[in-house]
Scaffold this motif. Structure first.
Motif, PDB file in Angstrom:
ATOM      1  N   SER A  54       7.624  10.303 -17.988  1.00  0.00           N
ATOM      2  CA  SER A  54       8.013  11.890 -17.536  1.00  0.00           C
ATOM      3  C   SER A  54       7.093  12.402 -16.674  1.00  0.00           C
ATOM      4  CB  SER A  54       8.523  12.828 -18.498  1.00  0.00           C
ATOM      5  OG  SER A  54       7.664  12.932 -19.673  1.00  0.00           O
ATOM      6  N   LEU A  89      12.389  -1.146  -3.721  1.00  0.00           N
ATOM      7  CA  LEU A  89      13.127  -0.539  -2.886  1.00  0.00           C
ATOM      8  C   LEU A  89      14.053  -0.955  -1.756  1.00  0.00           C
ATOM      9  CD1 LEU A  89      14.491   2.617  -3.069  1.00  0.00           C
ATOM     10  CD2 LEU A  89      12.433   3.239  -1.101  1.00  0.00           C
ATOM     11  N   THR A 136      16.825  -3.686  -2.949  1.00  0.00           N
ATOM     12  CA  THR A 136      17.951  -3.071  -3.413  1.00  0.00           C
ATOM     13  C   THR A 136      18.649  -2.676  -2.252  1.00  0.00           C
ATOM     14  OG1 THR A 136      16.726  -2.421  -5.528  1.00  0.00           O
ATOM     15  CG2 THR A 136      18.848  -1.331  -4.761  1.00  0.00           C
ATOM     16  N   GLU A 184       8.290  10.646  -1.417  1.00  0.00           N
ATOM     17  CA  GLU A 184       9.859  10.195  -1.230  1.00  0.00           C
ATOM     18  C   GLU A 184       9.824   8.693  -1.726  1.00  0.00           C
ATOM     19  OE1 GLU A 184      13.688   9.795  -1.042  1.00  0.00           O
ATOM     20  OE2 GLU A 184      12.384  11.848  -0.657  1.00  0.00           O
ATOM     21  N   ARG A 202       9.590   8.677  -5.682  1.00  0.00           N
ATOM     22  CA  ARG A 202      10.792   9.352  -6.211  1.00  0.00           C
ATOM     23  C   ARG A 202      12.269   8.268  -6.284  1.00  0.00           C
ATOM     24  NH1 ARG A 202      12.065  14.579  -6.941  1.00  0.00           N
ATOM     25  NH2 ARG A 202      10.244  15.276  -5.693  1.00  0.00           N
ATOM     26  N   ALA A 203      12.229   7.480  -5.080  1.00  0.00           N
ATOM     27  CA  ALA A 203      13.344   6.390  -5.005  1.00  0.00           C
ATOM     28  C   ALA A 203      12.882   5.502  -5.816  1.00  0.00           C
ATOM     29  CB  ALA A 203      13.404   6.059  -3.614  1.00  0.00           C
ATOM     30  N   PHE A 220      11.504   5.360  -8.875  1.00  0.00           N
ATOM     31  CA  PHE A 220      11.894   5.822 -10.168  1.00  0.00           C
ATOM     32  C   PHE A 220      13.210   5.693 -10.569  1.00  0.00           C
ATOM     33  CE2 PHE A 220       7.272   7.926 -11.159  1.00  0.00           C
ATOM     34  CZ  PHE A 220       6.712   6.758 -11.318  1.00  0.00           C
ATOM     35  N   ASP A 221      14.078   6.024  -9.377  1.00  0.00           N
ATOM     36  CA  ASP A 221      15.492   5.902  -9.409  1.00  0.00           C
ATOM     37  C   ASP A 221      16.101   4.552  -9.757  1.00  0.00           C
ATOM     38  OD1 ASP A 221      15.859   8.561  -9.362  1.00  0.00           O
ATOM     39  OD2 ASP A 221      16.101   8.713  -7.221  1.00  0.00           O
ATOM     40  N   LEU A 222      15.218   3.615  -9.427  1.00  0.00           N
ATOM     41  CA  LEU A 222      15.643   2.114  -9.367  1.00  0.00           C
ATOM     42  C   LEU A 222      15.909   1.711 -10.873  1.00  0.00           C
ATOM     43  CD1 LEU A 222      13.675   0.156  -7.052  1.00  0.00           C
ATOM     44  CD2 LEU A 222      15.943   1.065  -6.835  1.00  0.00           C
ATOM     45  N   TYR A 272      11.711  -1.031 -11.981  1.00  0.00           N
ATOM     46  CA  TYR A 272      10.668  -0.890 -10.974  1.00  0.00           C
ATOM     47  C   TYR A 272       9.312  -1.220 -11.674  1.00  0.00           C
ATOM     48  CZ  TYR A 272      10.308   3.165 -14.048  1.00  0.00           C
ATOM     49  OH  TYR A 272      10.350   3.943 -15.067  1.00  0.00           O
TER      50      TYR A 272
END
Length: 604
Positions: free
Chosen positions: A413, A447, A450, A567, A570-571, A573-575, A578
């Motif tokens: 975090s 990224l 995916t 961006e 951010r993208a 860490f959404d995977l 990673y």
């Protein structure tokens, strides 16, 4: 009651066919090799439905008599050898006497053959090892064998055949193994009434160009010749220049006119290229061995592609030296002074004169080893000398990945997703557990991988149309491959259509790629699918997505804005995954607070 009995010939032939005739390509190999042994100068291969329906080989060889036509389809009937000792003096392609008997056991066969001295030829029909008819006929000198409905009486084997595209590629691959070593024979390959390859008589280099040149006439320009003659073996052929190495390469060994696989000799070639090739690149080569038959054993496997040499270590060294010498002569490797014709030699008198001088010592009476200002004897300190005094523990910590470097073990975090650019490769991001180092290109690969996988799965890839369509040349077997994966390419965003027999036009490319990267990516895709095989569909889909992602990802040296960097992180860490790229390369490394404090000597 006795339980052991002899199998009927038809059953024994079907069992033998399971090893000798595995697919249409095996059948082509055996028939064409028989034509070569018959002294043919023109051989035509006609295929329909990738060999399932029809596989016909026509030659102008010596032909067969009425009796020979019938005997040729008996088990262990051959004209190549008479005794076991003949196995060690083989100069023919075939010798086992199993092929034709195996073929007629699992197919419907029609044979026409005539010798030059005979007025009439012979027509023979056989199905499942049973002779249906034999009669005189009018036919040209030579032999024509039609193999119809392969595996028609063995439905299990027929069911395990691959798609027509895959089987056609296998046919062409086997065809290449033969035509590349017989340039003095004219070959034609026809599939579904369309001429795929027409190869005139020529030299070995011309034959290689005709098969792999794709019409550019520059393929063999990337090669240098190799040649050596020894008492044990003669070696000649062509090896690729290091700058022409890549993933899409052609590598062939031939011995006494026969294609072979030999990983040990391949290692010799690769050792000669040591230090000249980029990572993952391979050179192309076409290397021909000529050795006395008694020094090799081809009777190891029915396919006769695995060959045992009497002294493999000696041949390894000869091959290694031959390749190195050729690379040196053509100034591809660092010069090794093989040719010294134009050099001026120092006269022997001058050498002798210099050798007669007595040794003497030069002393500087003003030298003071304790005077640091003695400029004549001052040696500057090497750069980075401080590292010599770095504690060993710190050196190991900086070079060897530690278990606690895996960010998955930490609470990642972060208070604010605002990465900072460091050089042209990395992004720095402070977190609660330390400083994150993010490899920018690899993060983008994760990224995009995916996204491309989602496009392949849903078949909804965005495409951008090109103002001027690009043309890509491919080899005949790659035409089959492209047709097999065409739907998947269109799902990714490639708008591709066949332009000519061996070329395609590209009118649209994936929206995330520029034109040049798209062409490179398409060539990489073709190579990847060729290497993995069409049957491993899930595997090559992953490889395609990864290849596209690497080509489309932001490259090192290209600047990106702060918003783009934010961006990207951010993208990332959404995977769901990673930490590593799909091919296992680390994306994120962490410099913990404890390690940072220890470097400043805090807490000791």
């Amino acid at each position: 009651m006795d339980i052991i009995h002899l199998l009927p010939d038809s059953v024994a032939n079907q069992i033998a066919a399971g090893e000798v005739i595995q697919r249409p390509a095996s059948c082509l190999k055996e028939l064409v090799e028989n034509s070569l042994d018959a002294g043919a100068s023109r051989i035509q291969v006609i295929v329909r439905d990738a060999g399932r329906t029809l596989l016909q080989v026509i030659d102008d060889g010596s032909g067969m008599s009425e009796t020979d036509v019938r005997m040729a389809f008996e088990r262990h009937a051959t004209s190549k050898i008479n005794t076991a000792q003949d196995l060690f003096a083989l100069r023919t392609m075939g010798f086992r006497g199993e092929a034709l008997a195996s073929i007629c056991a699992v197919a419907q066969v029609e044979v026409q053959s005539r010798r030059e001295e005979d007025e009439m030829g012979t027509l023979l029909h056989i199905s499942a090892s049973k002779v249906e008819s034999q009669e005189p006929c009018q036919c040209p000198v030579g032999t024509s064998i039609k193999v119809k409905n392969l595996f028609y009486n063995v439905p299990v084997r027929r069911k395990f055949l691959k798609t027509d595209q895959t089987e056609l590629r296998n046919l062409l691959t086997e065809f290449y193994h033969i035509v590349l070593v017989y340039p003095k024979v004219q070959f034609t390959f026809v599939h579904n009434d369309e001429i795929v390859l027409e190869l005139p008589v020529g030299t070995e280099k011309q034959r290689i160009e005709a098969v792999f040149g794709k019409g550019s006439k520059t393929f063999t320009g990337q090669f240098v010749d190799i040649r050596t003659e020894t008492e044990i073996i003669s070696i000649h052929g062509f090896i690729g220049k290091p700058e022409a190495a890549g993933k899409n390469t052609q590598q062939y060994f031939f011995v006494n006119g026969r294609y072979m696989r030999h990983p040990y000799f391949h290692k010799a070639v690769m050792t000669a290229y040591s230090g000249m090739l980029a990572a993952d690149d391979n050179p192309s080569y076409f290397i021909y061995f000529d050795i006395a038959p008694e020094f090799i054993d081809v009777n190891i496997h029915p396919t006769k592609t695995e060959i045992k040499f009497q002294d493999e270590q000696m041949i390894f060294q000869i091959l290694l030296a031959t390749v190195r010498e050729s690379l040196g002569k053509f100034n591809i490797a660092p010069p090794l002074d093989f040719n010294r014709d134009g050099e001026k030699e120092m006269p022997i008198e001058a050498l002798m004169e210099s050798a007669n001088h007595s040794p003497h010592v030069v002393i500087d009476p003003n030298y003071n080893p304790f005077r640091s200002t003695a400029t004549n004897y001052h040696t500057p300190s090497p750069k980075g000398w401080e590292q010599l005094y770095t504690p060993t523990s710190e050196i190991k910590r900086s070079l060897v990945p530690q278990e606690d470097e895996n960010p998955a073990l930490f609470d990642l975090s972060v208070s604010d997703l605002r990465p900072y650019s460091y050089g042209d490769k990395y992004l720095l991001l402070p977190s609660n557990q330390g400083l994150l180092f993010i490899h920018r290109h690899r993060a983008h690969v994760c990224l995009l991988f995916t996204q491309f996988m989602a496009q392949i799965t849903t078949e909804r890839g965005a495409s951008q149309q090109l103002l001027f369509p690009e043309v890509i040349d491919v080899s005949p077997d790659d035409v089959v491959l492209v047709e097999s994966i065409k739907d998947d390419l269109q799902a990714l965003g490639f708008d591709i259509e066949q332009f000519s027999k061996n070329s395609y036009t590209i009118s649209g490319i994936p929206a995330m790629l520029d034109t040049q990267a798209a062409i490179t990516a398409l060539n990489n895709i073709i190579h990847t699918v060729r290497e993995t095989g069409l049957s491993a569909k899930e595997r090559w889909k992953n490889q395609i997505a990864l290849s596209l992602a690497k080509d489309a990802a932001v490259q090192s040296g290209k600047k990106i804005s702060d918003d783009e960097a934010q961006e990207l992180v951010r993208a990332l860490f959404d995977l769901p995954q990673y930490i590593f790229t799909p091919d296992g390369k680390k994306v994120i490394s962490i410099l913990s607070d404890e390690e940072l404090q220890s470097r400043f000597g805090i807490g000791r």
